[in-house]
Design a protein around this motif. Structure first.
Motif: not given
Length: 200
Positions: A52-57
């Motif tokens: 859900q977009g909670g962390a960058t790569a």
């Protein structure tokens, strides 16, 4: 039907999804068990958060290093992350054959996979006009917001699109928004569907 945009799911549509392979390879790299990897990533809700977009790569890489003791670099982790996917070459042939329709890979997945796919699996990424990942949308299928934002990314109206997914709940959610959906039951069945979508 005369679609202008086709949205393809990734896992068990464009690629066969084999999550156990990722778990086994990560476990071997970290000196632990697949069960421990599963619990650390899935049991804690980390993967859902990441989808859900909670962390960058980069942050995902740091977390795998800190939580599992992974000592490899980002490129190595990307390779292991992509190991869960086996491309279905018959489906990819249909993706390429759908032009001049615009195509998108529309998947519930994280920023690490989004970063990795063009480098580790270019034979998949290059087939699509756009990679539309839930981590960038901030919502996952079957959430209506995910579909609405995916259409916005493709500058398409619901009636102009076709959505292909293996999960009935996702196909139903698309239909409620006016997006024609196709439940995936294998490349052979999809080939027959293509004859309806693109009559000669």
């Amino acid at each position: 039907m005369n679609p202008k945009v086709i949205l393809f799911d990734l896992g068990d549509v464009v690629c066969r999804f084999v999550p156990e392979r990722r778990l086994e390879l990560l476990a071997a790299a970290c000196g632990t068990s697949p069960q421990d990897v599963r619990e650390a990533l899935y049991g804690t809700g980390l993967v859902d958060l990441w989808d859900q977009g909670g962390a960058t790569a980069g942050r995902i890489h740091e977390t795998v290093r800190s939580e599992l003791g992974f000592k490899g670099g980002r490129a190595e982790l990307e390779r292991l992350w992509c190991a869960a996917f086996d491309p279905d070459h018959e489906v990819l042939r249909l993706v390429r054959a759908s032009r001049p329709c615009r195509t998108a890979l529309f998947t519930n997945n994280d920023a690490l996979l989004l970063s990795a796919l063009p480098r580790v699996m270019p034979q998949v990424a290059e087939c699509f006009d756009k990679l539309v990942f839930s981590c960038e949308l901030g919502a996952k299928k079957p959430d209506p917001r995910a579909f609405e934002q995916a259409l916005s990314e493709m500058s398409a109206d619901p009636a102009d699109a076709v959505f292909i997914d293996d999960k009935a709940e996702n196909v139903s959610a698309a239909g409620r928004l006016g997006i024609p959906g196709v439940r995936f039951h294998g490349a052979d069945a999809l080939t027959e569907t293509w004859k309806t979508l693109f009559p000669m």
